[in-house]
Design a protein around this motif. Structure first.
Motif, short mmCIF file in Angstrom:
data_model
loop_
_atom_site.label_atom_id
_atom_site.label_comp_id
_atom_site.label_asym_id
_atom_site.label_seq_id
_atom_site.Cartn_x
_atom_site.Cartn_y
_atom_site.Cartn_z
N ARG A 179 0.81 -1.22 0.00
CA ARG A 179 0.00 0.00 0.00
C ARG A 179 0.84 1.27 0.00
N THR A 180 2.04 1.22 0.60
CA THR A 180 2.83 2.45 0.76
C THR A 180 4.20 2.38 0.10
N ILE A 181 4.60 1.22 -0.42
CA ILE A 181 5.88 1.08 -1.10
C ILE A 181 5.67 0.28 -2.38
N ASP A 182 6.63 0.37 -3.29
CA ASP A 182 6.50 -0.25 -4.61
C ASP A 182 7.09 -1.66 -4.62
N LEU A 183 6.50 -2.55 -3.84
CA LEU A 183 6.91 -3.95 -3.80
C LEU A 183 5.66 -4.82 -3.75
N GLU A 184 5.84 -6.08 -4.12
CA GLU A 184 4.73 -7.03 -4.11
C GLU A 184 5.05 -8.15 -3.12
N VAL A 185 4.03 -8.62 -2.38
CA VAL A 185 4.22 -9.57 -1.29
C VAL A 185 3.23 -10.73 -1.43
N PRO A 186 3.55 -11.89 -0.85
CA PRO A 186 2.64 -13.04 -0.94
C PRO A 186 1.26 -12.73 -0.34
#
Length: 458
Positions: free
Chosen positions: A229-236
């Motif tokens: 939601r607040t950074i440009d990364l993707e998580v499981p």
């Protein structure tokens, strides 16, 4: 893909999970229970349902046995090595989805309070509560995404230190960001991940290979990911808890540690360690927190590494050495000992020394001791390895030492930056060996096993 909750149900069905209803203090008591319990043979995983000061249950000793590591991938101990080699060689890209359970509950900005998680102080000399099962996702413009576990110590309700040690991609990625002049470095921390993700995080492949894609190969399907939601990364998407963090460059720093590490010793306090600000916490409803106890072996981390480090070394060595039959990184070797098993019919003079030297190319050269054994030696039985050392090995001709090399900087007998000497041991039978193994024939063994119950054995 099987998530942590489903895996806990599998463990319960397999009688590999014990639920603890009594109140347990996350400061020292929970860690002591994990360690003492693990000293008992065949001890199950532990689910602490009543953790003092927190409403979240804590799972510990999750993969602290070879059986549970195999179960985490839907495999048996008999086929876990060969099948993991096959699956890990067929990575599957992640699949981006619009939403996921890991974002059912959201805290951002001033509402962020990491102290609401059941952070554990596992050992008496630890400098404070730690996140020990934080699966960290970071990105580098050149090498792409990376997943690994890094220790994090509580600083404040929205800050933790993060220990990027030399020799790991995290250290290289942050150094690259500093060199490029980036103002900030983004970090996503995933706690309570699907078991295939946990296992994949410990492969330490070459930079540029994303461990979440290895996890897809291990599970046979893509890992679903959601955008933070607040950074440009993707998580499981199926993770229990996500921390969205950011480091400034130059970084804010503070003292970190001491900390009981995987080698079994408490490391000294680290001055000027990087401090990460947590911008958001998201989690599932009624999340399960995962704590990894680290200290005097064996412990959970080492059982996972026994498989993943060995598979990674095997994958790199096998194409050049068809005689290589199997690899193993024994838990007693605290992830810096590698045992290689060779197939006798493909052996020839000199090949043992060649593969010993080549092994230093694997796992970024962090092995400290590498051992070659014959195929009749059970690598998982230290008694058999020591028997081979005693009866098939001549120190004057069957070993060599490599001085001033690199291992883990957390190994306490090495120099502070991880500089060490390495020992290479050839424990295989050589020409003119004068012994013949004394044991029953295969036919006799099979006959006895068929009559086993007749003898009154279970």
């Amino acid at each position: 893909m099987m998530d942590l909750r489903e895996f806990l149900k599998v463990l319960e069905e397999e009688h590999e999970l014990q639920k603890i209803k009594a109140e347990v203090d996350p400061k020292h008591e929970l860690g002591a229970i994990c360690k003492i319990h693990n000293e008992r043979p065949y001890s199950p995983a532990l689910l602490f349902e009543n953790v003092k000061g927190c409403t979240m249950p804590v799972v510990g000793q999750l993969l602290a046995s070879d059986k549970r590591v195999a179960l985490s991938l839907g495999l048996s101990q008999a086929n876990v090595f060969d099948e993991t080699v096959r699956r890990a060689s067929q990575p599957i890209p992640t699949r981006l989805v619009g939403s996921g359970p890991c974002q059912e509950v959201v805290y951002e900005g001033k509402d962020v309070d990491v102290t609401q998680l059941p952070l554990c102080t596992n050992n008496p000399r630890d400098g404070g509560p730690y996140i020990t099962a934080g699966h960290v996702i970071i990105r580098d413009p050149e090498y792409g995404n990376n997943l690994a576990i890094y220790r994090m110590m509580l600083v404040s309700k929205n800050e933790v230190t993060i220990r990027f040690t030399p020799g790991h991609d995290g250290h290289d990625f942050i150094k690259n960001a500093e060199k490029r002049g980036q103002a900030k470095f983004q970090v996503a921390v995933c706690i309570g991940v699907p078991p295939a993700v946990y296992v994949a995080s410990q492969f330490e492949p070459r930079a540029g290979v994303f461990e979440l894609e290895i996890a897809g190969g291990l599970a046979g399907e893509p890992v679903d990911v959601v955008k933070c939601r607040t950074i440009d990364l993707e998580v499981p998407a199926l993770a229990e808890i996500i921390l969205e963090g950011e480091l400034t460059i130059p970084a804010k720093t503070g003292d970190e540690g001491p900390f009981g590490e995987f080698c079994g010793y408490t490391t000294a306090q680290v001055p000027n360690e990087r401090v990460m600000t947590i911008k958001a916490i998201t989690h599932r409803r009624r999340p399960v927190y995962h704590n990894i106890w680290l200290g005097k072996p064996p412990h959970e981390h080492l059982y996972v590494d026994a498989l993943t480090y060995a598979v990674a070394a095997y994958q790199e060595l096998k194409p050049a050495y068809p005689a290589l039959k199997k690899a193993y990184a024994p838990p007693w070797g605290v992830s810096i000992v590698l045992i290689l098993q060779m197939e006798k019919r493909l052996m020839r003079r000199g090949i043992a020394n060649n593969i010993l030297a080549s092994s230093l190319y694997t796992r970024s050269g962090k092995w400290k001791h590498v051992i070659v054994v014959d195929e009749d030696i059970d690598m998982e039985d230290p008694n058999q390895v020591l028997w081979a050392l005693t009866t098939r090995f001549q120190p004057a001709t069957d070993m060599f030492v490599i001085p001033r090399s690199i291992t883990s900087s957390l190994e306490p007998s090495a120099e502070a930056d991880g500089l060490t000497s390495k020992l290479m041991l050839d424990l295989t039978i050589k020409e003119n060996f004068r012994g013949e193994v004394a044991e029953p024939t295969t036919d006799m063994r099979e006959m006895v096993l068929q009559k086993w119950k007749e003898y009154g054995f279970k």
